[in-house]
Design a protein around this motif. Structure first.
Motif, PDB file in Angstrom:
ATOM      1  N   GLY A 320      -5.044 -34.054  15.288  1.00  0.00           N
ATOM      2  CA  GLY A 320      -3.708 -34.637  15.329  1.00  0.00           C
ATOM      3  C   GLY A 320      -3.744 -35.948  14.582  1.00  0.00           C
ATOM      4  O   GLY A 320      -4.708 -36.715  14.706  1.00  0.00           O
ATOM      5  N   GLY A 321      -2.718 -36.211  13.787  1.00  0.00           N
ATOM      6  CA  GLY A 321      -2.758 -37.437  12.994  1.00  0.00           C
ATOM      7  C   GLY A 321      -1.390 -37.996  12.694  1.00  0.00           C
ATOM      8  O   GLY A 321      -0.360 -37.346  12.909  1.00  0.00           O
ATOM      9  N   LEU A 322      -1.401 -39.221  12.219  1.00  0.00           N
ATOM     10  CA  LEU A 322      -0.175 -39.914  11.841  1.00  0.00           C
ATOM     11  C   LEU A 322      -0.374 -40.457  10.434  1.00  0.00           C
ATOM     12  O   LEU A 322      -1.309 -41.230  10.187  1.00  0.00           O
ATOM     13  CB  LEU A 322       0.076 -41.059  12.842  1.00  0.00           C
ATOM     14  N   PHE A 323       0.487 -40.018   9.518  1.00  0.00           N
ATOM     15  CA  PHE A 323       0.348 -40.398   8.111  1.00  0.00           C
ATOM     16  C   PHE A 323       1.463 -41.363   7.738  1.00  0.00           C
ATOM     17  O   PHE A 323       2.615 -41.176   8.117  1.00  0.00           O
ATOM     18  CB  PHE A 323       0.410 -39.151   7.228  1.00  0.00           C
ATOM     19  N   THR A 333      -7.270 -37.957  14.975  1.00  0.00           N
ATOM     20  CA  THR A 333      -8.256 -37.675  16.018  1.00  0.00           C
ATOM     21  C   THR A 333      -8.628 -36.209  15.898  1.00  0.00           C
ATOM     22  O   THR A 333      -7.759 -35.346  15.771  1.00  0.00           O
ATOM     23  CB  THR A 333      -7.666 -37.968  17.413  1.00  0.00           C
ATOM     24  N   ASN A 334      -9.944 -35.952  15.897  1.00  0.00           N
ATOM     25  CA  ASN A 334     -10.416 -34.573  15.825  1.00  0.00           C
ATOM     26  C   ASN A 334     -10.996 -34.194  17.183  1.00  0.00           C
ATOM     27  O   ASN A 334     -12.064 -34.658  17.574  1.00  0.00           O
ATOM     28  CB  ASN A 334     -11.478 -34.438  14.728  1.00  0.00           C
ATOM     29  N   ALA A 355     -15.632 -33.698  14.353  1.00  0.00           N
ATOM     30  CA  ALA A 355     -14.992 -33.927  15.654  1.00  0.00           C
ATOM     31  C   ALA A 355     -15.773 -34.974  16.429  1.00  0.00           C
ATOM     32  O   ALA A 355     -16.990 -34.880  16.539  1.00  0.00           O
ATOM     33  CB  ALA A 355     -14.942 -32.622  16.436  1.00  0.00           C
ATOM     34  N   ASP A 356     -15.082 -35.995  16.919  1.00  0.00           N
ATOM     35  CA  ASP A 356     -15.777 -36.917  17.812  1.00  0.00           C
ATOM     36  C   ASP A 356     -15.117 -36.972  19.182  1.00  0.00           C
ATOM     37  O   ASP A 356     -15.290 -37.906  19.939  1.00  0.00           O
ATOM     38  CB  ASP A 356     -15.919 -38.314  17.187  1.00  0.00           C
ATOM     39  N   PRO A 373     -11.329 -41.168  20.225  1.00  0.00           N
ATOM     40  CA  PRO A 373     -11.665 -41.926  19.018  1.00  0.00           C
ATOM     41  C   PRO A 373     -10.741 -41.556  17.848  1.00  0.00           C
ATOM     42  O   PRO A 373     -10.327 -40.408  17.720  1.00  0.00           O
ATOM     43  CB  PRO A 373     -13.097 -41.496  18.704  1.00  0.00           C
ATOM     44  N   VAL A 374     -10.440 -42.551  17.012  1.00  0.00           N
ATOM     45  CA  VAL A 374      -9.537 -42.346  15.883  1.00  0.00           C
ATOM     46  C   VAL A 374     -10.271 -42.688  14.589  1.00  0.00           C
ATOM     47  O   VAL A 374     -11.021 -43.658  14.533  1.00  0.00           O
ATOM     48  CB  VAL A 374      -8.275 -43.237  16.019  1.00  0.00           C
TER      49      VAL A 374
END
Lengths: 607, 110
Positions: A320-323, A333-334, A355-356, A373-374
């Motif tokens: 999920g991400g924000l661009f 975030t993975n 992935a973390d 984590p991001v």
């Protein structure tokens, strides 16, 4: 029907039209069988077969068949036993005669009927009195007296469905003989075929109903995916389900401030339960993203929500991400997902983002106060590819697994194509038309289009500082009386580039028209904000970035008008497009409402 | 921007001077429509127009349409190269009646 009349009628009638209700109550055994030959048997068979195929009401047909068999054989009663699903019991599913034993449950291994089924062989108990092993328990329950008994198994291929039992001959000595058994076995064959057909038909109807429900579910699921984005939008996605419903999903969710949420997810398992978990997860994402600030917090919130519902050990992997299109920076975030690939156009190299965080839906409250984590990535004119293992584990036409190297090669091979076509090309490399995939395939690309890929620069800090290569920046109130100043500045910028008079005039007009639109439309003639203009020269191209601080406008509403129509107004965009090499809205930097970018190539110097 | 309106051979000649833009075009529009109210012949002298934007062009188009409704004559004269550039980009150079000079325009109208 009177016996004699039936007999004489059978004798008088032509043999090809057997009596509908052949009478079997002849005086003695010899007459019984000679008076009713193969044609009569075939007649009954034909009649029963017709009945079996004409009606779809299973119970009625079985009942009617039993009645025919009982009458034809001159018996007192008949019953049909079918093996239970477990195969351990025989259940009377229909009967004909003075006592109703429907529902009666007997052991599938013992007794005359049980043995007939077990051996797949008919049984004749001519006289019950002669058999010590005859179980009289049923008679005791029903009050019926069994004297003679025939049992024929219902055999279809190697399967046995149950048996038909016929009891007590009427008249004569009341006992059956071997010929009666043969007749019953023939009739049982037809009945077995009919029952088997019914079961098959029922199964097909049920399967069709299930298929229809699946198709409905698939349609709802497709509606959960975002609409295709336009070609100049920075995000594009594709989802190809392996079956009708998919455990994969993706979403693209633009925010009013220009930032864009996105995700790609994969539910463990496939089929309907995976589809339901997919629906829940994608709804949670869409709902919670609207108020979330950071992907780490968002995915943490989704994880906690999913953990509250028990999905029987199923879980979801998700990126999920924000661009931010204005800066080319994205944060993601993975959670246990296939590592996305950042394709750096400057170096033409791939950077994998592993992935973390664990997959979602496994353990509640495992993240710290800041959520998962991001990772922050500056795309620098490059692209980010997020995909499910349906792509990496797909079989190529060569037969092998595509693998991550195959994915990288495909991305490089199709880098020049428009994004929507590129995704189709990549997916098309592992899916032949008309063939289904082994696993659902989902692929999403984030493209940084705001910054030119060649010689990309680090992110511009809020566009507040004047960059190298910039000629100048002006900032004036968005008022009609300031347009002359803007024209004058534009003239100076153009002259600075040694442009000709006519070139300068055209640029001045384009900038003026663009600013006029800001005054009139972006600010609605209210003179409440500023116009900021950056003049930048790169090689032989002059770029004019015209920025306002108003609400974002929908670029689709601003189009050149049809010039064949003579009327006042609406000319501005046409004039701009006529004299510029490129003129378009691009994602604005933070704090800026709209950024309209004009590009005009400087003419070759004429000596 | 400034303007001057005079009568030549029975025609109202509106001479515009300077930049016709979003700031000044409302005045131009008003003067053109006023001239069409009192005259059957109107000539717009664009020789001293350094710049005209789409809102200025729109004022000319509106006056042109009003003149046709009224059966009045409306012409442009002595169009500066800057104004001609915009008119031709807007493909209006074939729509308006354009004369090389005010004299030619008034002569053609009489």
């Amino acid at each position: 029907m009177p016996k004699q009349a039936a007999n004489s009628s059978a004798a008088e009638k032509p043999p090809e039209t057997p009596p509908a209700q052949p009478d079997v109550h002849a005086g003695h055994d010899g007459e019984r069988h000679t008076g009713r030959g193969v044609r009569d048997h075939l007649g009954l068979l034909a009649e029963m077969t017709r009945e079996f195929t004409a009606s779809s009401d299973y119970k009625t047909i079985v009942q009617s068949a039993l009645a025919r068999i009982t009458t034809y054989m001159g018996a007192e009663a008949a019953s049909l036993f079918l093996l239970s699903d477990s195969g351990e019991a025989l259940v009377c599913s229909a009967c004909y005669g003075p006592v109703d034993i429907t529902g009666l449950n007997i052991s599938a291994n013992t007794g005359v009927v049980g043995r007939a089924v077990g051996m797949r062989e008919g049984a004749l108990v001519r006289d019950v009195a002669e058999r010590e092993d005859f179980g009289a328990a049923v008679d005791a329950k029903t009050g019926f007296t069994t004297r003679s008994l025939l049992v024929a198994p219902l055999v279809i291929g190697s399967d046995c469905l149950g048996a038909i039992e016929v009891i007590n001959r009427i008249g004569g000595d009341g006992l059956f003989d071997a010929e009666d058994l043969m007749l019953l076995e023939t009739l049982a064959g037809a009945a077995a075929l009919a029952i088997s057909n019914f079961r098959l038909t029922h199964k097909i109807v049920q399967q069709e109903r299930n298929q229809h429900e699946l198709e409905l579910a698939a349609e709802i699921q497709r509606n959960l995916l975002p609409q295709p984005t336009s070609r100049d939008f920075p995000l594009h996605g594709i989802n190809i389900p392996a079956r009708s419903v998919s455990g994969d999903f993706y979403d693209i969710l633009p925010l009013p401030d220009g930032r864009i949420w996105f995700n790609v997810g994969d539910v463990s398992g496939k089929g309907m339960n995976a589809a339901l978990l997919m629906a829940k997860t994608s709804s949670l994402f869409r709902c919670l993203a609207k108020s979330a600030e950071d992907p780490g917090q968002l995915l943490n919130a989704i994880n906690n929500e999913l953990c509250e519902t028990n999905f029987h050990g199923m879980f979801v992997t998700m990126v999920g991400g924000l661009f931010h299109p204005g800066t080319g920076v994205l944060r993601l975030t993975n959670a246990g997902h296939e590592p996305p690939l950042h394709f750096d156009l400057r170096t033409e190299r791939f950077i994998s983002i592993p992935a973390d965080a664990p997959p979602l839906g496994i353990a509640q409250d495992i993240a710290g106060p800041d959520g998962f984590p991001v990772t922050e990535i500056y795309l620098a004119g490059g692209m980010l590819y997020v995909f499910t293992d349906g792509l990496t584990e797909a079989t190529t036409f060569g037969g092998g697994m595509l693998g991550i190297d195959g994915v990288r090669a495909l991305i490089r091979d199709h880098a020049e194509e428009a994004p929507d076509l590129r995704l189709k090309s990549i997916a098309g490399a592992v899916k032949l038309p008309g063939q289904s995939l082994r696993d659902d395939l989902t692929l999403l690309v984030v493209e940084d289009m705001g910054i030119a890929p060649v010689g990309a620069k680090p992110p511009i800090d809020n566009k507040l500082s004047v960059e190298d290569g910039q000629i100048m920046r002006i900032r004036v109130p968005a008022r009609p009386d300031r347009l002359k100043l803007i024209r004058s500045a534009t003239e100076q910028a153009s002259k600075y580039c040694d442009a000709s008079e006519s070139w300068t005039f055209d640029l001045k007009m384009a900038v003026d028209e663009a600013c006029q639109n800001i005054v009139r439309h972006a600010y609605g003639n209210k003179a409440e904000g500023d116009i900021m203009i950056d003049y930048t020269r790169e090689g032989d191209v002059l770029t004019v970035d015209i920025m306002d601080f108003a609400e974002p406008v929908d670029p689709d509403t601003i189009k050149p008008r049809n010039l064949s129509e003579v009327r006042p107004g609406g000319l501005g965009v046409h004039l701009i497009k006529s004299v510029c090499d490129d003129a378009r809205f691009v994602p604005p930097p933070p704090g800026v409402g709209n950024l309209f970018k004009l590009t005009k190539r400087l003419p070759n110097k004429v000596s | 921007m400034s303007y001057e309106i005079r009568n030549v051979n029975g025609a109202a000649v509106v001479a515009l001077n300077g930049d016709v833009d979003l700031q000044t075009s409302p005045v131009v529009r008003q003067k053109l429509l006023e001239s069409l109210e009192g005259n059957t012949k109107v000539v717009v002298d664009l020789s001293a127009v350094n710049y005209i934007d789409s809102s200025g062009v729109a004022s000319l188009v509106e006056a042109f349409q009003v003149s046709r409704k009224k059966g009045a004559s409306f012409a442009l004269a002595s169009v500066s190269s800057a104004a001609m550039r915009v008119l031709s980009l807007a493909r209006l150079d074939k729509v308006f009646t354009i004369h090389p000079s005010v004299e030619a325009a008034t002569a053609a109208q009489s």
